[in-house]
Design a protein around this motif. Structure first.
Motif, short mmCIF file in Angstrom:
data_model
loop_
_atom_site.label_atom_id
_atom_site.label_comp_id
_atom_site.label_asym_id
_atom_site.label_seq_id
_atom_site.Cartn_x
_atom_site.Cartn_y
_atom_site.Cartn_z
N ASP A 267 -28.79 12.61 23.68
CA ASP A 267 -29.27 13.15 22.37
C ASP A 267 -30.88 13.20 22.21
OD1 ASP A 267 -28.90 14.18 19.60
OD2 ASP A 267 -29.60 11.95 18.97
N HIS B 140 -30.07 7.18 19.43
CA HIS B 140 -28.71 7.26 19.50
C HIS B 140 -28.22 7.15 20.80
CE1 HIS B 140 -24.55 8.01 17.91
NE2 HIS B 140 -24.47 9.03 18.68
N ASN C 48 -32.11 16.26 24.60
CA ASN C 48 -31.47 17.74 24.20
C ASN C 48 -32.62 18.75 23.97
OD1 ASN C 48 -30.03 19.68 23.17
ND2 ASN C 48 -29.42 18.69 21.41
#
Length: 137
Positions: free
Chosen positions: A64, A60, A67
């Protein structure tokens, strides 16, 4: 993996899992493309199409992917969500409002049991104590 011989499935799955553990976002994408090309060479086009369609959801964004926050749940929440999914996907067909009330009920019961009656008042008639009633013939 329907068309992949059973003896070969495990190595493909471990390769896919290994890609998700790569910390470098662009290297992981490159490995994913190589993975897709493997299935193209084997002429498993249904798997190729599935992997291509899944790519936008998997990769995505770089933020992300990198993370470091860990998200977890406990088995109680998983059980509740599985029950909600079961009831909304098949059978009862709960509305969104019904699902919301169900979750609210569970969370209040878990975290605010002392205020449970304040949130969910009984709308029924009180139960009559059968010991105090007399039957007349």
């Amino acid at each position: 993996m329907n068309n992949v011989p059973i003896k070969n499935r495990e190595k493909f799955l471990y390769a896919l899992i290994g890609m998700f553990k790569i910390e470098d976002f662009y290297r992981a994408i490159n490995e994913y493309f190589n993975f897709i090309q493997t299935f193209e060479r084997l002429e498993f086009y249904d798997i190729v199409n599935f992997l291509k369609n899944a790519m936008t959801g998997i990769f995505h964004s770089k933020e992300d992917w990198t993370n470091v926050k860990k998200h977890s749940s406990n088995s109680l929440i998983e059980h509740e969500m599985r029950e909600i999914n079961r009831r909304t996907d098949i059978g009862c067909r709960w509305s969104n409002a019904g699902v919301y009330k169900f979750i609210k009920l569970l969370e209040i019961n878990r975290h605010a049991t002392h205020n449970f009656n304040q949130y969910f008042k009984q709308n029924r008639k009180p139960i009559v104590n059968l010991v105090q009633t007399h039957l007349y013939s």
